[in-house]
Write a protein that holds these residues in place. Structure first.
Motif, PDB file in Angstrom:
ATOM      1  N   UNK A   1     -40.642  45.666  26.975  1.00  0.00           N
ATOM      2  CA  UNK A   1     -41.851  44.839  27.542  1.00  0.00           C
ATOM      3  C   UNK A   1     -42.407  43.960  27.266  1.00  0.00           C
ATOM      4  N   UNK A   2     -42.232  43.451  26.257  1.00  0.00           N
ATOM      5  CA  UNK A   2     -42.422  41.268  26.614  1.00  0.00           C
ATOM      6  C   UNK A   2     -41.929  40.626  26.966  1.00  0.00           C
ATOM      7  N   UNK A   3     -42.353  39.945  27.100  1.00  0.00           N
ATOM      8  CA  UNK A   3     -41.877  38.666  27.958  1.00  0.00           C
ATOM      9  C   UNK A   3     -40.860  38.264  27.224  1.00  0.00           C
ATOM     10  N   UNK A   4     -41.052  37.685  26.224  1.00  0.00           N
ATOM     11  CA  UNK A   4     -40.274  37.084  25.937  1.00  0.00           C
ATOM     12  C   UNK A   4     -38.098  38.130  24.876  1.00  0.00           C
ATOM     13  N   UNK A   5     -38.629  38.874  25.757  1.00  0.00           N
ATOM     14  CA  UNK A   5     -37.564  39.334  24.599  1.00  0.00           C
ATOM     15  C   UNK A   5     -36.025  39.227  25.278  1.00  0.00           C
ATOM     16  N   UNK A   6     -35.892  39.437  26.910  1.00  0.00           N
ATOM     17  CA  UNK A   6     -34.451  39.219  26.847  1.00  0.00           C
ATOM     18  C   UNK A   6     -34.139  37.776  26.316  1.00  0.00           C
ATOM     19  N   UNK A   7     -34.820  36.822  26.172  1.00  0.00           N
ATOM     20  CA  UNK A   7     -34.442  35.330  25.859  1.00  0.00           C
ATOM     21  C   UNK A   7     -34.065  35.443  24.119  1.00  0.00           C
ATOM     22  N   UNK A   8     -34.620  36.485  24.154  1.00  0.00           N
ATOM     23  CA  UNK A   8     -35.258  36.575  22.076  1.00  0.00           C
ATOM     24  C   UNK A   8     -33.691  37.390  21.950  1.00  0.00           C
ATOM     25  N   UNK A   9     -33.279  38.172  22.862  1.00  0.00           N
ATOM     26  CA  UNK A   9     -31.655  39.385  22.198  1.00  0.00           C
ATOM     27  C   UNK A   9     -30.925  38.914  22.809  1.00  0.00           C
ATOM     28  N   UNK A  10     -30.956  37.330  24.170  1.00  0.00           N
ATOM     29  CA  UNK A  10     -29.616  36.589  24.034  1.00  0.00           C
ATOM     30  C   UNK A  10     -29.251  36.114  22.853  1.00  0.00           C
ATOM     31  N   UNK A  11     -30.289  35.096  22.790  1.00  0.00           N
ATOM     32  CA  UNK A  11     -29.862  34.118  21.834  1.00  0.00           C
ATOM     33  C   UNK A  11     -29.417  35.016  20.487  1.00  0.00           C
ATOM     34  N   UNK A  12     -30.308  35.635  20.811  1.00  0.00           N
ATOM     35  CA  UNK A  12     -29.544  36.184  18.981  1.00  0.00           C
ATOM     36  C   UNK A  12     -28.149  36.916  19.017  1.00  0.00           C
ATOM     37  N   UNK A  13     -27.684  37.429  20.111  1.00  0.00           N
ATOM     38  CA  UNK A  13     -26.288  38.195  20.305  1.00  0.00           C
ATOM     39  C   UNK A  13     -24.912  37.079  20.374  1.00  0.00           C
ATOM     40  N   UNK A  14     -25.898  35.434  20.962  1.00  0.00           N
ATOM     41  CA  UNK A  14     -24.686  34.682  20.725  1.00  0.00           C
ATOM     42  C   UNK A  14     -24.607  33.900  19.381  1.00  0.00           C
ATOM     43  N   UNK A  15     -25.611  34.524  18.406  1.00  0.00           N
ATOM     44  CA  UNK A  15     -25.016  34.200  16.696  1.00  0.00           C
ATOM     45  C   UNK A  15     -24.001  34.945  16.383  1.00  0.00           C
ATOM     46  N   UNK A  16     -24.423  36.639  16.946  1.00  0.00           N
ATOM     47  CA  UNK A  16     -23.132  37.441  16.295  1.00  0.00           C
ATOM     48  C   UNK A  16     -21.640  37.169  16.577  1.00  0.00           C
ATOM     49  N   UNK A  17     -21.816  37.153  18.379  1.00  0.00           N
ATOM     50  CA  UNK A  17     -20.800  37.467  19.228  1.00  0.00           C
ATOM     51  C   UNK A  17     -20.144  36.292  18.589  1.00  0.00           C
ATOM     52  N   UNK A  18     -20.823  34.874  17.772  1.00  0.00           N
ATOM     53  CA  UNK A  18     -19.360  33.597  17.910  1.00  0.00           C
ATOM     54  C   UNK A  18     -19.409  33.990  17.018  1.00  0.00           C
ATOM     55  N   UNK A  19     -19.965  34.390  15.933  1.00  0.00           N
ATOM     56  CA  UNK A  19     -19.493  34.733  14.604  1.00  0.00           C
ATOM     57  C   UNK A  19     -18.233  36.201  14.070  1.00  0.00           C
ATOM     58  N   UNK A  20     -18.080  37.272  15.050  1.00  0.00           N
ATOM     59  CA  UNK A  20     -17.256  37.693  15.079  1.00  0.00           C
ATOM     60  C   UNK A  20     -16.071  36.939  15.840  1.00  0.00           C
ATOM     61  N   UNK A  21     -16.058  36.963  16.584  1.00  0.00           N
ATOM     62  CA  UNK A  21     -14.636  35.758  17.627  1.00  0.00           C
ATOM     63  C   UNK A  21     -14.157  35.062  16.893  1.00  0.00           C
ATOM     64  N   UNK A  22     -15.496  33.732  15.965  1.00  0.00           N
ATOM     65  CA  UNK A  22     -14.935  33.191  15.369  1.00  0.00           C
ATOM     66  C   UNK A  22     -13.632  33.342  13.807  1.00  0.00           C
ATOM     67  N   UNK A  23     -14.342  34.753  13.604  1.00  0.00           N
ATOM     68  CA  UNK A  23     -13.297  35.545  12.375  1.00  0.00           C
ATOM     69  C   UNK A  23     -12.118  35.984  12.479  1.00  0.00           C
ATOM     70  N   UNK A  24     -12.085  36.496  13.803  1.00  0.00           N
ATOM     71  CA  UNK A  24     -10.681  36.009  13.758  1.00  0.00           C
ATOM     72  C   UNK A  24      -9.421  35.677  14.689  1.00  0.00           C
ATOM     73  N   UNK A  25      -8.147  36.387  14.009  1.00  0.00           N
ATOM     74  CA  UNK A  25      -7.030  35.402  14.839  1.00  0.00           C
ATOM     75  C   UNK A  25      -6.983  35.686  15.958  1.00  0.00           C
ATOM     76  N   UNK A  26      -7.364  37.288  16.684  1.00  0.00           N
ATOM     77  CA  UNK A  26      -6.371  37.345  17.760  1.00  0.00           C
ATOM     78  C   UNK A  26      -7.821  37.271  18.969  1.00  0.00           C
ATOM     79  N   UNK A  27      -7.990  36.367  19.426  1.00  0.00           N
ATOM     80  CA  UNK A  27      -9.421  36.361  20.273  1.00  0.00           C
ATOM     81  C   UNK A  27      -9.354  36.630  21.995  1.00  0.00           C
TER      82      UNK A  27
END
Length: 315
Positions: free
Chosen positions: A185-211
């Protein structure tokens, strides 16, 4: 508590102005909050398309102490969000991407969904992630915003803490304080969540040999393409679900078609000839194709978003 939060917000805004990080126009806009401020209200939106009864939690923060600073923070984070490699703005951009992507004949289609993303982002971890991304973006890339639109990182951190950690609200006549996650409901929620998930997904993909061959995300919905077997895909999903204590994924895997946003992506006749996937509109089972009449009592702003078409005159 809202009065104390409002006082802290005023102090930050005043300091930003005194140190020339914002101009007078921005100061006036940020200060335009009712006194006393409105206490946010909690409500839910029922997910009628779900098999079991569930709802989406929303906190209405209109005229709340942090409404304006949340919009201001969002203006700073939007450019960072849009630069993420996996970023998808909307269905149109996604379809254009699909139209320009050649896909191997053995490609496996996978859609993933983050379970209750907003309420499962740890507040301090999220704030640290966003501040690091903010520092990196505005110090290593050419400025794409006016200089006066950027502020020192410690002010961003303070405002994010007020938005997230002092998110008090009322429900059923009682007062509550959200202690975990991001308010929906707060205005910045979408951008906040998007940037946070970008870090999470990058780390997950980088740690895997199969991408994945392709990895695109719209907030908490992921579309990916793979040229490997299902066992390795399932191993990737298992790893993704073990990476973070609160960020968990559900997944659908198919050799032929998959649902992403409001589209169905599938291997059609064109795929055999051109190796390009086809798309068609996806309708949830609860879709009744009934639309609100324009002469209803809805506010004009709502009516502008109505689907428009020629009416039929019955004789």
């Amino acid at each position: 508590m809202v009065e104390e939060t409002a006082r802290k917000v005023r102090n930050i805004i005043t300091e930003l102005y005194q140190k020339k990080h914002i101009d007078e126009m921005k100061l006036n806009w940020l200060s335009h909050t009712p006194n006393p401020p409105r206490i946010p209200v909690f409500y839910t939106l029922t997910k009628t398309h779900k098999v079991s009864l569930s709802s989406r939690p929303i906190i209405s923060g209109c005229d709340s102490p942090t409404e304006r600073i949340s919009a201001f923070v969002d203006s700073l984070l939007q450019p960072i969000m849009k630069e993420q490699q996996s970023y998808i703005k909307d269905t149109t951009q996604f379809i254009n991407f699909i139209e320009g992507t050649r896909v191997p004949q053995n490609a496996v289609l996978v859609s993933m969904d983050v379970t209750s993303l907003y309420t499962n982002i740890p507040q301090e971890e999220g704030i640290t992630t966003i501040c690091h991304a903010y520092d990196t973006f505005y110090t290593t890339t050419p400025p794409i915003l006016d200089f006066h639109m950027t502020i020192p990182t410690h002010y961003l951190r303070e405002m994010l803490r007020l938005i997230l950690q002092e998110n008090s609200f009322q429900f059923n006549g009682k007062d509550f304080l959200q202690t975990h996650g991001t308010a929906m409901g707060t205005k910045t929620a979408v951008s906040f969540a998007n940037i946070f998930m970008a870090k999470i997904e990058t780390a997950i993909i980088d740690q895997q040999s199969t991408k994945p061959l392709v990895w695109k995300r719209y907030i908490d919905d992921v579309f990916s393409l793979w040229d490997t077997n299902r066992e390795e895909i399932n191993n990737f999903i298992e790893h993704a679900n073990n990476y973070h204590p609160t960020i968990k994924f559900t997944a659908d895997i198919s050799d032929k078609e998959i649902i992403f946003l409001d589209t169905c992506i599938y291997k059609g006749a064109r795929f055999e000839k051109e190796s390009i996937l086809d798309t068609r509109t996806y309708f949830k089972p609860t879709e009744t194709f009934q639309y609100t009449h324009f002469k209803s009592c809805h506010p004009p702003g709502v009516k502008k978003g109505f689907v428009k078409g020629e009416g039929l005159r019955l004789s």
